[in-house]
Design a protein around this motif. Structure first.
Motif, short mmCIF file in Angstrom:
data_model
loop_
_atom_site.label_atom_id
_atom_site.label_comp_id
_atom_site.label_asym_id
_atom_site.label_seq_id
_atom_site.Cartn_x
_atom_site.Cartn_y
_atom_site.Cartn_z
N GLU A 161 0.84 -1.20 0.00
CA GLU A 161 0.00 0.00 0.00
C GLU A 161 0.87 1.25 0.00
O GLU A 161 1.81 1.37 0.79
CB GLU A 161 -0.91 -0.01 1.22
CG GLU A 161 -1.81 1.21 1.32
CD GLU A 161 -2.64 1.22 2.58
OE1 GLU A 161 -3.03 2.32 3.02
OE2 GLU A 161 -2.88 0.14 3.14
N ASN A 163 -0.83 4.60 -0.47
CA ASN A 163 -1.77 5.41 0.31
C ASN A 163 -3.15 4.81 0.11
O ASN A 163 -3.29 3.69 -0.36
CB ASN A 163 -1.70 6.90 -0.09
CG ASN A 163 -1.94 7.12 -1.58
OD1 ASN A 163 -2.83 6.52 -2.17
ND2 ASN A 163 -1.13 7.96 -2.19
N SER A 164 -4.20 5.55 0.46
CA SER A 164 -5.55 4.98 0.42
C SER A 164 -6.02 4.65 -0.99
O SER A 164 -6.98 3.91 -1.16
CB SER A 164 -6.55 5.94 1.08
OG SER A 164 -6.53 7.20 0.43
N HIS A 165 -5.38 5.20 -2.03
CA HIS A 165 -5.80 4.94 -3.41
C HIS A 165 -4.75 4.21 -4.24
O HIS A 165 -5.10 3.58 -5.24
CB HIS A 165 -6.15 6.26 -4.11
CG HIS A 165 -7.39 6.92 -3.60
ND1 HIS A 165 -8.65 6.43 -3.82
CD2 HIS A 165 -7.55 8.02 -2.83
CE1 HIS A 165 -9.55 7.20 -3.25
NE2 HIS A 165 -8.92 8.18 -2.62
N TRP A 166 -3.49 4.28 -3.87
CA TRP A 166 -2.41 3.74 -4.71
C TRP A 166 -1.74 2.56 -4.03
O TRP A 166 -1.60 2.52 -2.82
CB TRP A 166 -1.38 4.82 -5.01
CG TRP A 166 -1.86 5.82 -6.02
CD1 TRP A 166 -2.65 6.90 -5.77
CD2 TRP A 166 -1.60 5.81 -7.42
NE1 TRP A 166 -2.89 7.58 -6.94
CE2 TRP A 166 -2.27 6.94 -7.98
CE3 TRP A 166 -0.88 4.97 -8.26
CZ2 TRP A 166 -2.22 7.23 -9.33
CZ3 TRP A 166 -0.82 5.27 -9.62
CH2 TRP A 166 -1.49 6.38 -10.14
N GLU A 194 -0.77 0.91 -9.20
CA GLU A 194 -2.17 1.05 -9.57
C GLU A 194 -2.84 2.08 -8.68
O GLU A 194 -2.72 2.03 -7.45
CB GLU A 194 -2.89 -0.29 -9.44
CG GLU A 194 -4.35 -0.23 -9.83
CD GLU A 194 -5.03 -1.59 -9.79
OE1 GLU A 194 -6.13 -1.73 -10.35
OE2 GLU A 194 -4.45 -2.53 -9.20
N GLY A 195 -3.54 3.01 -9.31
CA GLY A 195 -4.35 3.98 -8.60
C GLY A 195 -5.82 3.66 -8.83
O GLY A 195 -6.27 3.59 -9.97
N ASP A 196 -6.56 3.45 -7.74
CA ASP A 196 -7.94 3.00 -7.84
C ASP A 196 -8.86 4.01 -7.15
O ASP A 196 -8.79 4.21 -5.94
CB ASP A 196 -8.09 1.62 -7.20
CG ASP A 196 -9.38 0.92 -7.59
OD1 ASP A 196 -10.08 1.43 -8.48
OD2 ASP A 196 -9.67 -0.14 -7.01
N TYR A 197 -9.72 4.65 -7.94
CA TYR A 197 -10.70 5.59 -7.45
C TYR A 197 -12.10 5.07 -7.80
O TYR A 197 -12.23 4.03 -8.44
CB TYR A 197 -10.46 6.97 -8.05
CG TYR A 197 -9.11 7.55 -7.67
CD1 TYR A 197 -8.98 8.41 -6.59
CD2 TYR A 197 -7.96 7.20 -8.37
CE1 TYR A 197 -7.74 8.93 -6.22
CE2 TYR A 197 -6.72 7.70 -8.02
CZ TYR A 197 -6.62 8.56 -6.94
OH TYR A 197 -5.38 9.06 -6.59
N SER A 198 -13.15 5.77 -7.39
CA SER A 198 -14.50 5.23 -7.52
C SER A 198 -14.86 4.91 -8.96
O SER A 198 -15.44 3.87 -9.24
CB SER A 198 -15.51 6.21 -6.92
OG SER A 198 -15.45 7.46 -7.58
N LYS A 199 -14.56 5.80 -9.90
CA LYS A 199 -14.89 5.55 -11.31
C LYS A 199 -13.68 5.76 -12.22
O LYS A 199 -13.82 6.03 -13.41
CB LYS A 199 -16.03 6.45 -11.75
CG LYS A 199 -17.36 6.13 -11.06
CD LYS A 199 -18.50 6.96 -11.62
CE LYS A 199 -19.80 6.59 -10.95
NZ LYS A 199 -20.95 7.37 -11.49
N ASN A 201 -9.48 4.19 -12.79
CA ASN A 201 -8.38 3.32 -12.41
C ASN A 201 -7.24 3.53 -13.39
O ASN A 201 -7.45 3.65 -14.60
CB ASN A 201 -8.85 1.86 -12.42
CG ASN A 201 -7.73 0.89 -12.05
OD1 ASN A 201 -6.88 0.56 -12.86
ND2 ASN A 201 -7.76 0.43 -10.80
#
Length: 434
Positions: A161, A163-166, A194-199, A201
């Protein structure tokens, strides 16, 4: 606070003694082996929940402050986060009572507690061990030939991890060829962030590339580059990178590998790829589908049209999931710049609930037919069933006799498009996930 430090830890933080079954070494000179709190204190110290003083003493007779107790509860929460399997239900309840009692002090610790919980789970390791057997039988006009191979793979897939998104992700494989009793060096197969957000990536690096809707008809490989995904029910996926390359058949691509076998030598350069995928998948059940366009450049594409080093591939897939077990889907693809082996299609019916990390008793069966033209695949996965450059039918089954243990069997029967050679293939695999 009236309660002593030893009594507080022994009476309340019993989680440490329960979760550890080995004898921990005593780090404190003032807690002798015969002391009533010896086991609890040494166990908690080995887990980092208590630390003592710099002179090697524990000073258990000193009264504990609420702030000190909150610090130890914070460390216990970090070591045993929610969902942890290394703590009993009774001890989890006791720990949560402590957290409620010292909520004000924990809140005052603020970011420190949050970081302790996050860092405890910063890196996760998953993976699998698989053993595969496959047997091929060819029937060309000149007679019959057979080939057999078996071997295993030990795979590690760390996730760190950021941060909270990456997150940073990787895959390492160690392979074994059972037929020749050969082992190979561990290879780094994937490495990306990988960066993962609600809509949204994004993937950057060397990552897996297998568009879901086409079920691997065009590509089931790795790509070094960037992938952007937008949307939820409707998704747009843009991938730009270089696919495959090198001397590994699973990554070299249909054009490169076939040209090497046919001509006795060709470049190992990867294939330049730009892909745009549009997918629609509104829910767990019902209609789903998508369409794709691939532009690829590789000198080996001239095997399907003289002087042409490019591929321009259109593809579409459509399926319907009747319930959580029954799924019918098909796909079609065509390379507009090829003269031979220029199109492919596949249709499959699957019933069951087997998947990665299956629960005990999960199973699935499937059957299908495919015509797979060499000139339409960049790096596909069709070799597990119908062979590249062939048409035929296939069946398969999978079963999980235990949790995270799977058995897979496949059989395919077909004919190569170019010369009419018939083949039969048996494929079996045992896989163990962790």
């Amino acid at each position: 606070m009236k309660k002593s430090l030893v009594a507080a830890l022994t009476g309340a933080l019993v989680v440490g003694a329960t979760a550890t079954t080995f004898a921990a070494a005593n780090p404190f000179s003032d807690v002798p082996a015969g002391h009533w709190a010896y086991d609890s204190v040494t166990t908690l110290a080995s887990q980092g929940i208590i630390e003592g003083y710099g002179d090697g003493t524990y000073r258990g007779n000193r009264n504990i402050t609420r702030y000190e107790m909150a610090q130890m509860v914070a460390k216990a929460l970090a070591r045993y986060p929610k969902g942890s399997t290394n703590i009993s239900g009774a001890n989890r309840a006791e720990l949560e009572k402590l957290a409620a009692e010292f909520r004000e002090e924990l809140d005052n610790l603020g970011v420190r507690v949050e970081n302790l919980e996050r860092n405890a789970d910063l890196v996760k390791w998953t993976g699998k061990v698989e053993y595969t057997y496959h047997h091929m039988e060819y029937k060309p006009n000149s007679g019959k030939t057979k080939s057999m191979n078996h071997g295993g793979v030990f795979r590690l897939e760390p996730r760190a991890e950021i941060n909270s998104h990456w997150a940073a992700k990787a895959r390492l494989d160690s392979e074994y060829n059972g037929k020749d009793d050969q082992t190979f060096d561990t290879k780094l197969k994937r490495l990306y962030v990988e960066g993962d957000y609600s809509k949204f990536n994004v993937k950057l690096g060397r990552f897996g590339f297998c568009p879901d809707i086409e079920d691997g008809l065009i590509a089931d490989t790795v790509t070094s580059g960037v992938q952007l995904t937008f949307g939820s029910k409707w998704k747009g996926i843009l991938t730009v990178g270089r696919a495959g390359g090198g001397d590994e058949p699973e990554y070299a691509g249909q054009a490169t590998w076939n040209a090497r076998n046919r001509d006795g030598g060709t470049t190992d350069d990867p294939t330049d790829v730009i892909a745009l995928n549009v997918q629609y998948q509104p829910g767990e059940n019902g209609l789903y589908g998508g369409a794709s366009y691939y532009y690829a450049k590789d000198d080996d594409f001239n095997a399907y049209r003289a002087g042409e080093d490019k591929a321009s591939i259109w593809a579409a897939g459509l399926g319907y999931k009747f319930n959580d077990k029954l799924d019918l889907h098909g796909s079609y693809a065509r390379n507009g710049k090829a003269d031979t082996q220029k199109y492919g299609w596949a249709a499959d019916l699957r019933y069951g609930n087997y998947g990665d990390y299956s629960e005990k008793g999960n199973w699935a069966i499937w059957a299908g037919y495919a015509r797979f033209g060499d000139g339409v695949g960049i790096v596909s996965n069709q070799g597990d069933d119908v062979q590249t450059g062939a048409r035929g039918w296939h069946v398969g089954a999978a079963y999980a006799p235990f949790k995270n243990v799977g058995l897979i069997a496949r059989y395919s029967d077909g004919k190569f498009i170019a010369d009419g050679t018939k083949y039969k293939k048996i494929f079996a695999r045992a896989e163990f996930f962790f």
